[in-house]
Design a protein around this motif. Structure first.
Motif, PDB file in Angstrom:
ATOM      1  N   SER A  81      -9.967  -3.322   4.369  1.00  0.00           N
ATOM      2  CA  SER A  81      -9.965  -4.268   3.121  1.00  0.00           C
ATOM      3  C   SER A  81     -10.824  -5.270   3.429  1.00  0.00           C
ATOM      4  O   SER A  81     -10.880  -6.348   4.274  1.00  0.00           O
ATOM      5  N   ARG A 102      -8.589 -15.355  -8.508  1.00  0.00           N
ATOM      6  CA  ARG A 102      -8.089 -15.336  -7.091  1.00  0.00           C
ATOM      7  C   ARG A 102      -8.425 -16.382  -6.197  1.00  0.00           C
ATOM      8  O   ARG A 102      -9.607 -16.826  -5.771  1.00  0.00           O
ATOM      9  N   PHE A 155      -3.191 -15.778  -7.426  1.00  0.00           N
ATOM     10  CA  PHE A 155      -4.011 -16.099  -8.543  1.00  0.00           C
ATOM     11  C   PHE A 155      -3.719 -17.252  -9.375  1.00  0.00           C
ATOM     12  O   PHE A 155      -2.642 -17.300  -9.641  1.00  0.00           O
ATOM     13  N   PHE A 166      -8.275   3.420   1.963  1.00  0.00           N
ATOM     14  CA  PHE A 166      -6.794   4.063   2.116  1.00  0.00           C
ATOM     15  C   PHE A 166      -7.154   5.438   2.941  1.00  0.00           C
ATOM     16  O   PHE A 166      -7.718   6.280   2.268  1.00  0.00           O
ATOM     17  N   LEU A 213     -10.299  -3.270  -6.049  1.00  0.00           N
ATOM     18  CA  LEU A 213      -9.491  -3.780  -6.924  1.00  0.00           C
ATOM     19  C   LEU A 213      -9.978  -5.209  -7.612  1.00  0.00           C
ATOM     20  O   LEU A 213     -10.554  -5.839  -6.836  1.00  0.00           O
ATOM     21  N   LEU A 267      -6.434  -5.186 -11.888  1.00  0.00           N
ATOM     22  CA  LEU A 267      -5.206  -5.672 -11.151  1.00  0.00           C
ATOM     23  C   LEU A 267      -3.911  -4.821 -11.883  1.00  0.00           C
ATOM     24  O   LEU A 267      -3.013  -4.540 -11.234  1.00  0.00           O
ATOM     25  N   GLU A 310     -12.874  -8.653   1.162  1.00  0.00           N
ATOM     26  CA  GLU A 310     -12.760  -9.368  -0.092  1.00  0.00           C
ATOM     27  C   GLU A 310     -13.973  -9.917  -0.365  1.00  0.00           C
ATOM     28  O   GLU A 310     -15.030 -10.536   0.351  1.00  0.00           O
ATOM     29  N   THR A 311     -14.570  -9.559  -1.709  1.00  0.00           N
ATOM     30  CA  THR A 311     -15.875 -10.414  -2.401  1.00  0.00           C
ATOM     31  C   THR A 311     -15.409 -11.210  -3.261  1.00  0.00           C
ATOM     32  O   THR A 311     -14.064 -10.782  -3.949  1.00  0.00           O
ATOM     33  N   PRO A 312     -16.159 -12.040  -4.021  1.00  0.00           N
ATOM     34  CA  PRO A 312     -15.764 -12.860  -5.310  1.00  0.00           C
ATOM     35  C   PRO A 312     -15.307 -11.613  -6.388  1.00  0.00           C
ATOM     36  O   PRO A 312     -14.304 -12.051  -7.181  1.00  0.00           O
ATOM     37  N   GLY A 313     -15.843 -10.667  -6.373  1.00  0.00           N
ATOM     38  CA  GLY A 313     -15.834  -9.886  -7.546  1.00  0.00           C
ATOM     39  C   GLY A 313     -14.725  -8.745  -7.326  1.00  0.00           C
ATOM     40  O   GLY A 313     -14.282  -7.926  -8.336  1.00  0.00           O
ATOM     41  N   ALA A 314     -14.213  -8.543  -6.218  1.00  0.00           N
ATOM     42  CA  ALA A 314     -13.396  -7.257  -5.782  1.00  0.00           C
ATOM     43  C   ALA A 314     -12.779  -7.560  -4.686  1.00  0.00           C
ATOM     44  O   ALA A 314     -12.954  -7.947  -3.626  1.00  0.00           O
ATOM     45  N   THR A 315     -11.450  -6.618  -4.419  1.00  0.00           N
ATOM     46  CA  THR A 315     -10.924  -6.375  -3.274  1.00  0.00           C
ATOM     47  C   THR A 315     -11.069  -4.827  -2.870  1.00  0.00           C
ATOM     48  O   THR A 315     -10.747  -4.128  -3.754  1.00  0.00           O
ATOM     49  N   PRO A 324      -9.823  -8.342  -9.822  1.00  0.00           N
ATOM     50  CA  PRO A 324      -8.895  -9.389 -10.162  1.00  0.00           C
ATOM     51  C   PRO A 324      -8.836  -9.955 -11.889  1.00  0.00           C
ATOM     52  O   PRO A 324      -9.375 -10.770 -12.200  1.00  0.00           O
ATOM     53  N   ARG A 357      -3.693   1.934   4.942  1.00  0.00           N
ATOM     54  CA  ARG A 357      -4.666   1.032   4.703  1.00  0.00           C
ATOM     55  C   ARG A 357      -5.690   0.898   5.794  1.00  0.00           C
ATOM     56  O   ARG A 357      -5.159   0.336   6.644  1.00  0.00           O
ATOM     57  N   GLU A 396      -4.188 -10.433   4.471  1.00  0.00           N
ATOM     58  CA  GLU A 396      -3.866  -9.023   4.859  1.00  0.00           C
ATOM     59  C   GLU A 396      -2.761  -9.087   5.858  1.00  0.00           C
ATOM     60  O   GLU A 396      -2.963  -9.946   6.897  1.00  0.00           O
ATOM     61  N   LEU A 455     -10.693   2.032  -3.190  1.00  0.00           N
ATOM     62  CA  LEU A 455     -10.371   1.373  -4.384  1.00  0.00           C
ATOM     63  C   LEU A 455     -11.046   0.318  -4.446  1.00  0.00           C
ATOM     64  O   LEU A 455     -10.435  -0.774  -3.431  1.00  0.00           O
ATOM     65  N   LEU A 457      -7.620 -14.422 -14.526  1.00  0.00           N
ATOM     66  CA  LEU A 457      -7.172 -14.892 -13.238  1.00  0.00           C
ATOM     67  C   LEU A 457      -8.325 -15.441 -12.331  1.00  0.00           C
ATOM     68  O   LEU A 457      -9.391 -14.707 -12.400  1.00  0.00           O
ATOM     69  N   PRO A 481       1.011  -1.173   0.034  1.00  0.00           N
ATOM     70  CA  PRO A 481      -0.015  -0.091  -0.028  1.00  0.00           C
ATOM     71  C   PRO A 481       0.764   1.324   0.116  1.00  0.00           C
ATOM     72  O   PRO A 481       0.683   2.289   0.887  1.00  0.00           O
ATOM     73  N   PHE A 514     -10.717  -1.897  -0.827  1.00  0.00           N
ATOM     74  CA  PHE A 514      -9.778  -1.283  -0.065  1.00  0.00           C
ATOM     75  C   PHE A 514     -10.126   0.340   0.310  1.00  0.00           C
ATOM     76  O   PHE A 514     -10.565   1.012  -0.439  1.00  0.00           O
ATOM     77  N   PHE A 550       2.827  -4.583 -14.989  1.00  0.00           N
ATOM     78  CA  PHE A 550       1.712  -4.967 -16.269  1.00  0.00           C
ATOM     79  C   PHE A 550       1.704  -3.789 -17.224  1.00  0.00           C
ATOM     80  O   PHE A 550       1.482  -2.585 -16.887  1.00  0.00           O
TER      81      PHE A 550
END
Lengths: 196, 196
Positions: free
Chosen positions: B178, A175, A189, B189, B151, B12, B180-185, B153, B175, A180, B149, A173, A153, B187, A163
């Motif tokens: 944070s 995940r 991934f 800050f 993020l 990502l 986590e879900t299946p579609g995103a992290t 994957p 940070r 954390e 944010l 990908l 971070p 965050f 990338f």
């Protein structure tokens, strides 16, 4: 046969080094902050992630630039403790070091490098540990099974991007884990190949 | 007084749109995948994050390009349900829409835009919701208190980068959460200003 897995630390803004990478400044300006999670800011969880990586990996693939800037700071014995293959255009005799590392220079491409690394790794994984260029080459070629990405971070603003110039066509990908710690978000991934 | 908080979804590989953004293709090629977590792949946790965002925000700041490509798909009533300020070089009369949104065009800079948005937001937060350029401007100017944010994957390969040409001198991130879900992290800050 083990997996082929890449492993690298990346800043939130996408850099795996700071600016001005050269021999004597291998991580670039301020780039050492990318590795604080392995040193100054290391928690038990971070340590376990590093230990697991070394335990599961049987051989390492790196690029020529990473070798050039890393060779001196890594010292002898180098921190790998296992065979290291350098994908390069310059032919060179293998360079045996202390502690189980021999640097072997592979001049006939990434697939040949992987073949040698697989043979050296036995049942263990092959690790593609950097830099960005070689990692992208293995990813593009469909040769990576897994990416481990330690997202840090911090904002570096400049340096080498992981990338860049990457056509992700056919690369998906999945995940598979996310851990954390104060210094990082450790992602794994699975690289799903659409041809598979 | 509320916070000033930016909010955006990033792949990502660092993109907040796919390539070829234009009117009629506002998220760029394949860029809608960045918002799957809010639609097709939405979980209860994702929904709660969106709800919290709308509940805590009292006014929104966006850039001219985002307005241009967003205006038509957002429709009337637009999804904001609150005053929206567009930082632009083109003077234009305020444009009242249904459902609590008036588009107000601010031509005298980001600080003036923020002042107007703060006044409209009352005790609530001001949201800087994109695009990348205006977000970087507020970040550089030390006017952001928080970045949210999401993020995602996925690799987009090309498009508009969130972090580019950004000198991070004096900007530190902490940070604070944070999820986590299946579609995103997801965050959050805190932006720590070194002058503070």
């Amino acid at each position: 046969m083990g997996k082929v897995t890449s492993e690298i630390s990346m800043s939130l803004d996408g850099f795996i080094t700071g600016p001005n990478v050269r021999v004597g400044n291998g991580m670039g300006d301020d780039g050492d902050r990318l590795h604080d999670w392995m040193f100054d800011a290391k928690t038990e969880t971070d340590a376990a992630i590093v230990d697991e990586k070394y335990a599961s990996t049987g051989a390492v693939l790196i690029g020529k630039r990473m070798f050039d800037v890393g060779f001196e700071p890594w010292g002898d014995p180098p921190p790998f403790g296992m065979p290291v293959f350098i994908v390069t255009h310059e032919a060179r005799e293998p360079l045996p070091m202390q502690g189980g590392t021999t640097y072997t220079f592979v001049t006939d491409g990434i697939e040949s490098g992987l073949e040698l690394a697989r043979a050296a790794a036995g049942d263990k994984d092959v690790g593609v540990w950097g830099g960005a260029n070689i990692m992208r080459q293995y990813l593009k070629a469909g040769l990576l099974d897994e990416m481990q990405l330690h997202l840090i971070p911090i904002l570096l603003g400049d340096g080498i991007r992981l990338f860049e110039d990457l056509d992700p066509e056919g690369i998906e990908l999945r995940r598979t884990s996310s851990i954390e710690t104060p210094g990082a978000t450790h992602f794994r991934f699975e690289v799903v190949k659409s041809s598979a």
